[in-house]
Write a protein that holds these residues in place. Structure first.
Motif, PDB file in Angstrom:
ATOM      1  N   UNK A 110      49.626  -3.919  35.331  1.00  0.00           N
ATOM      2  CA  UNK A 110      50.352  -2.663  35.150  1.00  0.00           C
ATOM      3  C   UNK A 110      50.443  -2.269  33.683  1.00  0.00           C
ATOM      4  N   UNK A 111      50.414  -3.260  32.786  1.00  0.00           N
ATOM      5  CA  UNK A 111      50.612  -2.977  31.361  1.00  0.00           C
ATOM      6  C   UNK A 111      49.306  -2.730  30.609  1.00  0.00           C
ATOM      7  N   UNK A 112      48.160  -3.050  31.202  1.00  0.00           N
ATOM      8  CA  UNK A 112      46.881  -2.882  30.503  1.00  0.00           C
ATOM      9  C   UNK A 112      46.569  -1.391  30.376  1.00  0.00           C
ATOM     10  N   UNK A 113      46.213  -0.913  29.172  1.00  0.00           N
ATOM     11  CA  UNK A 113      45.944   0.521  28.985  1.00  0.00           C
ATOM     12  C   UNK A 113      44.701   0.983  29.734  1.00  0.00           C
ATOM     13  N   UNK A 114      44.809   2.170  30.324  1.00  0.00           N
ATOM     14  CA  UNK A 114      43.702   2.733  31.089  1.00  0.00           C
ATOM     15  C   UNK A 114      42.633   3.323  30.193  1.00  0.00           C
ATOM     16  N   UNK A 115      43.023   4.100  29.188  1.00  0.00           N
ATOM     17  CA  UNK A 115      42.063   4.807  28.348  1.00  0.00           C
ATOM     18  C   UNK A 115      42.364   4.599  26.869  1.00  0.00           C
ATOM     19  N   UNK A 116      41.300   4.612  26.063  1.00  0.00           N
ATOM     20  CA  UNK A 116      41.417   4.581  24.612  1.00  0.00           C
ATOM     21  C   UNK A 116      41.059   5.966  24.062  1.00  0.00           C
ATOM     22  N   UNK A 117      41.401   6.270  22.808  1.00  0.00           N
ATOM     23  CA  UNK A 117      41.141   7.609  22.269  1.00  0.00           C
ATOM     24  C   UNK A 117      39.682   8.044  22.326  1.00  0.00           C
ATOM     25  N   UNK A 118      38.750   7.103  22.282  1.00  0.00           N
ATOM     26  CA  UNK A 118      37.329   7.462  22.320  1.00  0.00           C
ATOM     27  C   UNK A 118      36.818   7.683  23.737  1.00  0.00           C
ATOM     28  N   UNK A 119      37.698   7.622  24.714  1.00  0.00           N
ATOM     29  CA  UNK A 119      37.301   7.845  26.097  1.00  0.00           C
ATOM     30  C   UNK A 119      36.939   6.584  26.848  1.00  0.00           C
ATOM     31  N   UNK A 120      36.871   5.455  26.139  1.00  0.00           N
ATOM     32  CA  UNK A 120      36.590   4.195  26.800  1.00  0.00           C
ATOM     33  C   UNK A 120      37.782   3.727  27.619  1.00  0.00           C
ATOM     34  N   UNK A 121      37.580   2.676  28.399  1.00  0.00           N
ATOM     35  CA  UNK A 121      38.657   2.171  29.254  1.00  0.00           C
ATOM     36  C   UNK A 121      38.809   0.666  29.081  1.00  0.00           C
ATOM     37  N   UNK A 122      39.854   0.221  28.355  1.00  0.00           N
ATOM     38  CA  UNK A 122      40.122  -1.228  28.280  1.00  0.00           C
ATOM     39  C   UNK A 122      40.327  -1.835  29.657  1.00  0.00           C
TER      40      UNK A 122
END
Length: 389
Positions: free
Chosen positions: A238-250
């Motif tokens: 639940x805590x892992x980020x879905x998107x990064x500013x460059x559009x990638x997905x952690x």
């Protein structure tokens, strides 16, 4: 010649993980009922772990697989569910409500079936009311994967969602009804770790290293608290980020990294360590035992009726969309009755190794086997012979 990505990742798309899981389960049964049982049991009870300050993390190999490796499994399925909740079909809250209602029915109905059969025979048997209420996510998904590409992604996701909700409910039941004491300080440490992860997400940290460190810390605290430690995997997801500013997905990157380890490592090891049960002490007399009948029917009948009934209520009374027609939904509902390890675990908490243990185990095995067979038969008939292109 370079292989295509489809060829390189055959295990992601066909029935291989499910077949591997079945092989591991059969091997576990063979080992538990063979002259090698003593050596196998000795290996499973080999102590591992360490003490870290106030945290006593000693356990045996079996508990490490159930509480440690399965936390990775819950992390993986939690990541998948979060992705589908944010960017997939469950981003619509009404769509997400259908598996929740189905899971709720799938917990209430089997408990009622169990009590209706077991309680009149002996009020002492009523302590096992939660045995058929849980779905074994790993085995249910493993059985479903035997149908390969014929299973629509939406149908698999429905089973995944209801099974996660179901198992979180089972973990809460264990915490409130089958746990003698909960260490509040350790539970507080787990909650603090989770809140820090949420704050890091909110602050925009997208590198996963610190999240994994905090996830391990949360797991350690959860293990020491007395609450089933696998819940740390779901909370971490639940805590892992879905998107990064460059559009990638952690989140998607973490999901892809975990997938082969979970499908080809964690799930088979879990089956090998937990699926087998000694059949010693199980005789013909156990076939008519109220606990055996209550458990078997609770899983095979109660689960099917509860999940299917909940899904139909969601569809007709609330107007919520379901991922498939009635026959396929009935098959998915039947697979929800594959209880196996979670049911055996709750049964052990309820009855220990007393005289109730043998009929309880037989009921879990019979109910899970019936559910798996019925689910496969119904889905094999309902689904198209080939996956849609």
């Amino acid at each position: 010649m370079e292989r295509s990505d489809e060829q390189q990742r055959w295990w992601e798309h066909d029935a291989a993980p499910g077949a591997l899981l079945v092989i591991a389960a059969l091997a576990s049964f063979a080992l538990q009922n063979s002259p090698a049982r003593s050596a196998f049991e000795a290996l499973l009870h080999q102590p591992v772990g360490f003490v870290l300050g106030p945290l006593d993390l000693h356990m045996d190999v079996a508990h490490f697989v159930a509480d440690g490796l399965m936390a990775i499994f819950f992390l993986y399925v939690g990541l998948e569910l979060k992705r589908e909740t944010i960017e997939g079909p469950f981003r619509n809250r009404e769509e997400a409500l259908a598996p929740f209602i189905a899971a709720l029915g799938g917990m209430i109905a089997p408990a009622l079936v169990f009590l209706a059969i077991a309680a009149p025979a002996s009020m002492g048997y009523a302590r096992g009311w939660a045995i058929p209420a849980a779905t074994d996510i790993a085995f249910a998904l493993g059985v479903l994967s035997l149908l390969g590409k014929r299973v629509p992604a939406s149908l698999r996701l429905f089973l995944l969602a209801l099974a996660i909700i179901d198992d979180l409910g089972a973990i809460l039941i264990i915490a409130f009804f089958y746990t003698d004491a909960i260490a509040g300080w350790a539970l507080g440490g787990a909650l603090a770790s989770f809140l820090i992860m949420l704050m890091l997400n909110r602050a925009g940290l997208r590198s996963l290293g610190l999240y994994w460190i905090l996830a391990v810390a949360m797991w350690c605290f959860m293990l020491a608290s007395g609450v089933h430690a696998t819940i740390a995997g779901v909370l971490s997801a639940m805590a892992i980020p879905m998107r990064s500013p460059d559009g990638g997905s952690p989140l998607i990157a973490a999901e892809h990294e975990l997938k082969p380890w979970v499908l080809l490592g964690v799930m088979p090891l879990f089956a090998l360590a937990n699926a087998g049960a000694p059949l010693a002490g199980i005789g013909a007399g156990n076939l008519a035992h109220p606990l055996m009948i209550a458990t078997a029917l609770g899983l095979s009948l109660g689960k099917t009726l509860g999940i299917f009934g909940g899904a139909m209520i969601a569809a007709r009374a609330l107007g919520l969309a379901l991922p498939a027609g009635g026959a396929a939904m009935l098959g998915i509902a039947a697979l929800g009755g594959v209880g196996f390890t979670m049911s055996l675990f709750i049964g052990a908490l309820a009855f220990g190794e007393g005289p109730e243990a043998a009929p309880m185990r037989l009921g879990v095995l019979a109910g899970s086997a019936l559910s798996a067979a019925a689910g496969l038969a119904l889905l094999n008939r309902a689904l198209p012979s080939k996956a849609a292109s």
